[in-house]
Design a protein around this motif. Structure first.
Motif, PDB file in Angstrom:
ATOM      1  N   ARG A 123      -8.402   0.310  -4.141  1.00  0.00           N
ATOM      2  CA  ARG A 123      -8.679  -0.944  -3.430  1.00  0.00           C
ATOM      3  C   ARG A 123      -8.410  -2.144  -4.344  1.00  0.00           C
TER       4      ARG A 123
ATOM      5  N   THR B 165      -4.713  -2.552  -4.739  1.00  0.00           N
ATOM      6  CA  THR B 165      -4.140  -3.074  -3.495  1.00  0.00           C
ATOM      7  C   THR B 165      -4.404  -4.568  -3.368  1.00  0.00           C
TER       8      THR B 165
ATOM      9  N   THR C 167       0.798  -1.222   0.000  1.00  0.00           N
ATOM     10  CA  THR C 167       0.000   0.000   0.000  1.00  0.00           C
ATOM     11  C   THR C 167       0.833   1.277   0.000  1.00  0.00           C
TER      12      THR C 167
END
Length: 159
Positions: free
Chosen positions: A87, A90, A29
């Motif tokens: 998201r 990730t 991240t």
């Protein structure tokens, strides 16, 4: 029976390898995205929208990676919502980390089968400390899942 020094060297190599691999999720991240990752994410997103590589858009990599990754980018919000896109990327990188760990485990098993535990531990350590391996294996790219089947093929041949 391995000597005490061999056992210590084996466990030390395994501990360093585990520490390196367990430190990598933070980078999933917090590391800048490589331009290639955008290319692969776009291709997976395109496949999730029903487009086919080679027919509907140019792609020079085999399509299996994009077909398997398409569900990660299947949420319609990925196209318009930055948080949803981040998201998805990730999750894609997290999947690459899992494959990386499995690749290191496979290399360890190959070393154990061919030359014993110390060799397996040292092979895993050498792979995990390779900057080229660690840097590229966290990226969302087809090379990452391509490593694991190669390792597993060597593992199957070792029997």
């Amino acid at each position: 029976m391995p000597s005490v020094s061999t056992r210590i060297a084996t466990w030390t190599a395994l501990a360093i390898t585990a520490a390196l691999l367990l430190s990598r999720p933070w980078f999933v991240t917090h590391r800048a995205l490589d331009l290639d990752e955008f290319e692969h994410a776009h291709a997976a997103w395109s496949v999730s929208r029903g487009l086919l590589p080679y027919r509907d858009f140019f792609e020079h990599h085999p399509p299996a990676f994009y077909l398997l990754a398409a569900p990660l980018f299947g949420d319609p919000a990925v196209a318009t919502n930055v948080a949803a896109a981040a998201r998805a990327l990730t999750l894609a990188r997290a999947a690459m980390w899992v494959i990386t760990v499995l690749s290191v485990i496979a290399v360890y098993r190959i070393g154990v089968l061919v030359h014993g535990r110390l060799a397996g531990a040292l092979a895993a350590l050498l792979l995990a400390t390779s900057s080229q391996f660690l840097e590229s294996m966290l990226e969302f790219r087809p090379d990452v899942p391509a490593v694991l089947p190669t390792d597993l093929a060597f593992l199957a041949v070792s029997f």
